[in-house]
Design an enzyme around this catalytic site. Structure first.
Site, PDB file in Angstrom:
ATOM      1  N   CYS A 281       0.824  -1.214   0.000  1.00  0.00           N
ATOM      2  CA  CYS A 281       0.000   0.000   0.000  1.00  0.00           C
ATOM      3  C   CYS A 281       0.852   1.253   0.000  1.00  0.00           C
ATOM      4  O   CYS A 281       0.480   2.278  -0.589  1.00  0.00           O
ATOM      5  CB  CYS A 281      -0.902   0.005   1.220  1.00  0.00           C
ATOM      6  SG  CYS A 281      -0.008  -0.085   2.793  1.00  0.00           S
TER       7      CYS A 281
ATOM      8  N   HIS B 170      -1.989   0.612   7.142  1.00  0.00           N
ATOM      9  CA  HIS B 170      -2.342   0.816   5.736  1.00  0.00           C
ATOM     10  C   HIS B 170      -2.039   2.248   5.321  1.00  0.00           C
ATOM     11  O   HIS B 170      -2.243   3.187   6.103  1.00  0.00           O
ATOM     12  CB  HIS B 170      -3.829   0.520   5.546  1.00  0.00           C
ATOM     13  CG  HIS B 170      -4.276   0.354   4.129  1.00  0.00           C
ATOM     14  ND1 HIS B 170      -3.526  -0.290   3.167  1.00  0.00           N
ATOM     15  CD2 HIS B 170      -5.418   0.746   3.495  1.00  0.00           C
ATOM     16  CE1 HIS B 170      -4.188  -0.290   2.021  1.00  0.00           C
ATOM     17  NE2 HIS B 170      -5.331   0.337   2.194  1.00  0.00           N
TER      18      HIS B 170
ATOM     19  N   ASN C 122      -8.350   4.627  -1.907  1.00  0.00           N
ATOM     20  CA  ASN C 122      -7.765   3.369  -1.463  1.00  0.00           C
ATOM     21  C   ASN C 122      -7.091   2.664  -2.642  1.00  0.00           C
ATOM     22  O   ASN C 122      -7.181   3.126  -3.785  1.00  0.00           O
ATOM     23  CB  ASN C 122      -8.855   2.478  -0.838  1.00  0.00           C
ATOM     24  CG  ASN C 122      -8.305   1.481   0.151  1.00  0.00           C
ATOM     25  OD1 ASN C 122      -7.100   1.235   0.213  1.00  0.00           O
ATOM     26  ND2 ASN C 122      -9.177   0.882   0.938  1.00  0.00           N
TER      27      ASN C 122
END
EC number: 3.4.22.50
Length: 337
Positions: free
Chosen positions: A150, A283, A303
């Site tokens: 991520c 994240h 995201n």
């Protein structure tokens, strides 16, 4: 036609109507736990799930049932957020964190980036809403797949936006280059946002996605400096202490890569998340804007779980309450050359 097949199709149609009802209203109907086996079979078909054995299938079903019970609890809360079955529904939360996030813990890198404390009085006259997407400065939503990287999607997402702000053109940069050639971060096993920028500075630049395409696994470094599309001139690490000042920073600097605890977001479908705890940052995502809906202020976050997640790949979380632990010292951005 076989009677059992007809019955299955009718039940499946009923479940589909229930799902459609969920998306058409502010709050969905709760899942009928007694229908969990049918939901599970539909889930397997929709997401092309394949299990190695009947034992694994039973194991995944038990997790799935537990997760839809959790979804029902979330959908019973007094807020606008909606949660639904998605591709993560047969996975426990810790497995999702391991496979689909990737923010490292601890200090990595050479710390080339300048540290800026985001605190103090906010600008008095601030727009009620702001969204970099409306100015065409955000690239399309991507999917990191089953690779804990991520950090590179968030860092390069911010860099892509900086390029668009400076040159008025959107380009997709290569996440795979960072997976393969960043030897400070850990490829699919985790990394930090600011160290990604430091490593791009060390490499001399970053290629475009079509020149160094994403594989979702670490491979031998195949760096091609003559293909570099841009590079990092300066990078900044932000110690965020004030969300109102973060609004100012977002408007003046551009989209910012931030760190969050994504556990409460895994089954998000839409609306504004008001209940998102921080039990450990795991994240990295991209902060792209903010707004207000029904008197509830929110942040807009991009995201890296594909466009079928959430609101076309985005999630909105309540502003002003440190949602998901986003007020921390791991946010970062950079300037392009």
């Amino acid at each position: 036609m076989n009677k059992l097949l007809i019955l299955f199709l009718l039940l499946n149609a009923a479940l589909t109507r229930q799902d459609n009802h969920a998306s058409a209203n502010n709050k969905p109907m709760l899942y009928n736990i007694n229908s969990a086996p049918l939901y599970f079979e539909k889930f397997i078909t929709q997401y092309n799930k394949q299990y190695k054995s009947e034992d694994e299938k039973k194991y995944r079903y038990n997790i799935f049932r537990h997760n839809i019970e959790s979804i029902n609890q979330k959908n019973s809360r007094n807020d606008s957020a909606v949660y639904k079955i998605n591709r993560f529904a047969d996975m426990p939360k810790n497995e999702i964190v391991i496979r689909h996030t990737g923010l490292a813990s601890g200090e990595l890198g050479l710390n080339f980036c300048e540290t800026i404390v985001v605190d103090g009085p906010a600008q008095r006259q601030r727009p009620v809403s702001f969204d970099w997407r409306s100015m065409n400065k955000i690239t399309s939503v991507k999917d990191q797949g089953m690779c804990g990287a991520c950090w590179r999607f968030a860092s390069l997402g911010a860099l892509e936006s900086q390029y668009a702000i400076k040159y008025d053109r959107l380009i997709d940069l290569s996440e795979q280059q960072l997976v393969d050639c960043d030897f400070v971060d850990m490829g699919c096993d985790g990394g930090l946002i600011h160290t990604a920028y430091e490593q791009i500075m060390k490499m001399g630049g970053v290629e475009q996605e079509f020149d160094y395409s994403y594989k979702a696994e670490r491979q031998p470094c195949a760096l091609k400096p003559h293909k570099f599309a841009t590079g990092v001139r300066n990078c900044y690490r932000y110690v965020i202490l004030n969300e109102e000042r973060l609004e100012d920073l977002l408007r003046y600097v551009g989209p910012i890569a931030i760190a969050v605890d994504a556990v409460d977001l895994t089954d998000y479908y839409g609306g504004i998340v008001s209940f998102c705890e921080n039990n450990g940052l795991n994240h990295a995502v991209l902060l792209v804007g903010y707004g207000v809906e029904n008197n509830v202020p929110y942040w807009i976050i991009k995201n890296s779980w594909g466009s079928d997640y959430g609101e076309d790949g985005y999630v909105r979380v309540r502003r002003g309450v440190n949602s998901c632990g986003m007020i921390n010292e791991l946010a970062s951005s950079a300037q392009v050359v």
